[in-house]
Design a protein around this motif. Sequence first.
Motif, PDB file in Angstrom:
ATOM      1  N   LYS A   8       0.811  -1.133   0.043  1.00 54.64           N
ATOM      2  CA  LYS A   8       0.177  -0.021   0.190  1.00 54.64           C
ATOM      3  C   LYS A   8       0.791   1.248   0.209  1.00 54.64           C
ATOM      4  CE  LYS A   8      -3.709  -2.586   0.311  1.00 54.64           C
ATOM      5  NZ  LYS A   8      -4.756  -2.783  -0.802  1.00 54.64           N
ATOM      6  N   PHE A   9       2.194   1.088   0.516  1.00 55.39           N
ATOM      7  CA  PHE A   9       2.963   2.459   0.567  1.00 55.39           C
ATOM      8  C   PHE A   9       4.329   1.777   0.635  1.00 55.39           C
ATOM      9  CE2 PHE A   9       1.048   1.243   4.564  1.00 55.39           C
ATOM     10  CZ  PHE A   9       2.112   0.877   5.373  1.00 55.39           C
ATOM     11  N   VAL A  10       5.354   2.722   0.560  1.00 55.85           N
ATOM     12  CA  VAL A  10       6.736   2.257   0.538  1.00 55.85           C
ATOM     13  C   VAL A  10       7.195   1.800   1.602  1.00 55.85           C
ATOM     14  CG1 VAL A  10       7.407   4.210  -1.035  1.00 55.85           C
ATOM     15  CG2 VAL A  10       7.626   4.599   1.393  1.00 55.85           C
ATOM     16  N   VAL A  11       8.285   0.722   1.539  1.00 58.87           N
ATOM     17  CA  VAL A  11       8.455  -0.044   2.521  1.00 58.87           C
ATOM     18  C   VAL A  11       9.466   0.779   3.693  1.00 58.87           C
ATOM     19  CG1 VAL A  11       8.524  -1.919   1.353  1.00 58.87           C
ATOM     20  CG2 VAL A  11      10.925  -1.070   1.563  1.00 58.87           C
ATOM     21  N   LEU A  12       9.599   0.123   4.680  1.00 61.18           N
ATOM     22  CA  LEU A  12      10.363   0.950   5.859  1.00 61.18           C
ATOM     23  C   LEU A  12      12.027   0.702   5.393  1.00 61.18           C
ATOM     24  CD1 LEU A  12      11.116   2.541   8.464  1.00 61.18           C
ATOM     25  CD2 LEU A  12      10.590   0.299   9.787  1.00 61.18           C
ATOM     26  N   GLU A  13      12.604   1.628   5.421  1.00 60.53           N
ATOM     27  CA  GLU A  13      14.093   1.710   5.043  1.00 60.53           C
ATOM     28  C   GLU A  13      14.924   0.999   5.974  1.00 60.53           C
ATOM     29  OE1 GLU A  13      15.543   4.818   2.377  1.00 60.53           O
ATOM     30  OE2 GLU A  13      13.677   5.331   1.632  1.00 60.53           O
ATOM     31  N   ILE A  14      16.155   0.491   5.911  1.00 59.20           N
ATOM     32  CA  ILE A  14      16.670   0.019   7.102  1.00 59.20           C
ATOM     33  C   ILE A  14      17.442   1.133   7.504  1.00 59.20           C
ATOM     34  CG2 ILE A  14      18.746  -0.341   5.822  1.00 59.20           C
ATOM     35  CD1 ILE A  14      18.915  -3.138   7.227  1.00 59.20           C
ATOM     36  N   SER A  15      17.607   2.081   7.007  1.00 56.55           N
ATOM     37  CA  SER A  15      18.061   3.264   7.679  1.00 56.55           C
ATOM     38  C   SER A  15      17.315   3.863   8.482  1.00 56.55           C
ATOM     39  CB  SER A  15      18.641   4.095   6.440  1.00 56.55           C
ATOM     40  OG  SER A  15      17.602   4.636   5.800  1.00 56.55           O
ATOM     41  N   GLY A  16      16.078   3.799   8.304  1.00 56.60           N
ATOM     42  CA  GLY A  16      15.004   4.477   9.179  1.00 56.60           C
ATOM     43  C   GLY A  16      14.509   5.839   8.942  1.00 56.60           C
ATOM     44  N   LYS A  17      14.951   6.312   7.658  1.00 54.70           N
ATOM     45  CA  LYS A  17      14.741   7.595   7.674  1.00 54.70           C
ATOM     46  C   LYS A  17      13.289   8.084   7.195  1.00 54.70           C
ATOM     47  CE  LYS A  17      15.902   7.662   2.442  1.00 54.70           C
ATOM     48  NZ  LYS A  17      16.762   8.082   1.341  1.00 54.70           N
ATOM     49  N   ASN A  18      12.575   7.155   6.640  1.00 53.03           N
ATOM     50  CA  ASN A  18      11.202   7.413   6.416  1.00 53.03           C
ATOM     51  C   ASN A  18      10.436   6.561   7.606  1.00 53.03           C
ATOM     52  OD1 ASN A  18      11.762   4.552   5.666  1.00 53.03           O
ATOM     53  ND2 ASN A  18      10.023   4.652   4.258  1.00 53.03           N
ATOM     54  N   TYR A  19      10.938   6.416   8.643  1.00 50.61           N
ATOM     55  CA  TYR A  19      10.258   5.639  10.106  1.00 50.61           C
ATOM     56  C   TYR A  19       9.047   6.428  10.469  1.00 50.61           C
ATOM     57  CZ  TYR A  19       8.919   3.824  14.563  1.00 50.61           C
ATOM     58  OH  TYR A  19       8.591   3.462  15.654  1.00 50.61           O
ATOM     59  N   MET A  20       9.186   7.797  10.490  1.00 53.14           N
ATOM     60  CA  MET A  20       7.937   8.343  11.116  1.00 53.14           C
ATOM     61  C   MET A  20       6.719   8.381   9.989  1.00 53.14           C
ATOM     62  SD  MET A  20       9.536  11.622  13.039  1.00 53.14           S
ATOM     63  CE  MET A  20      10.492  12.213  11.605  1.00 53.14           C
ATOM     64  N   THR A  21       6.889   8.818   8.934  1.00 60.43           N
ATOM     65  CA  THR A  21       5.513   8.570   7.766  1.00 60.43           C
ATOM     66  C   THR A  21       5.318   7.082   7.697  1.00 60.43           C
ATOM     67  OG1 THR A  21       7.315   8.514   6.087  1.00 60.43           O
ATOM     68  CG2 THR A  21       6.430  10.778   6.573  1.00 60.43           C
ATOM     69  N   TRP A  22       6.236   6.184   7.769  1.00 60.64           N
ATOM     70  CA  TRP A  22       5.699   4.708   7.683  1.00 60.64           C
ATOM     71  C   TRP A  22       4.818   4.273   8.740  1.00 60.64           C
ATOM     72  CZ3 TRP A  22       6.624   0.344  10.875  1.00 60.64           C
ATOM     73  CH2 TRP A  22       6.362  -0.718  10.167  1.00 60.64           C
ATOM     74  N   VAL A  23       5.181   4.657   9.903  1.00 61.88           N
ATOM     75  CA  VAL A  23       4.212   4.323  11.063  1.00 61.88           C
ATOM     76  C   VAL A  23       2.977   4.915  10.730  1.00 61.88           C
ATOM     77  CG1 VAL A  23       3.854   5.215  13.611  1.00 61.88           C
ATOM     78  CG2 VAL A  23       6.233   4.295  12.941  1.00 61.88           C
ATOM     79  N   LEU A  24       2.779   6.123  10.466  1.00 66.05           N
ATOM     80  CA  LEU A  24       1.525   6.928  10.401  1.00 66.05           C
ATOM     81  C   LEU A  24       0.718   6.092   9.239  1.00 66.05           C
ATOM     82  CD1 LEU A  24      -0.480   9.172  10.951  1.00 66.05           C
ATOM     83  CD2 LEU A  24       0.661  10.344   9.190  1.00 66.05           C
TER      84      LEU A  24
END
Length: 222
Positions: A8-24
Amino acid sequence: MTDIMKRKFVVLEISGKNYMTWVLDVEIHLDAKGLGDAIKDKNKASIQDCAKALIFLRHHLDEGLNTEYLIVKDPLVLWNGLKERYDNLKLVTLPQTRYDWAHLRLQDFKSVSEYNFAMFRITSKLKLCGDSITDYDMLEKMFKTFHASNMVLQQKYREKGFKKYFELISLLPMAERNNDLLMRNHENRPTGSTPLHEVDEVYTHYAKVEKVVPVAVVVTKE
């Protein structure tokens, strides 16, 4: 089950740079599927719902993260593990985002749409980090960073007493287009310059000046 397997959306990158938007994104989608309880403490989610939530989470993880958490079979354990791992990124993201907010200026952008994109990119990050950004803050940020050449326009909009940011931002593109049109008209005919002749006038002028040259017709006898 087929629907839940679709990304449904982009995966959580291992660097975690998109973690906050991924959580939402995860919270919204799991709630929409009725699986939101599976990642909450002391939940009473069924085994089937937990399995579906775990599949959904894994399907939206970087391959490297999937390998690291391969033996985790509880979606809540996986969820909390990722939170413990990446939640401290807020401590890094927040100072930079606050800096970006402090230096955001309308006058630094070529168009209103570019400014609006930057505005929501920054405010979304601030909200995800726990900072509260209101419509008043967004309006004041715009009013205080108008270009000096648009001060009259800024005062005009301020006097309207807007309460919502979108009310103001929806009007600015039209003003921007009108301003571009005025600038193009000015460039085509700068102040004090002589207007160009109309096409018909130029054609008539040259038609009068042009001399008619008689053509001699030579007739030969056979």
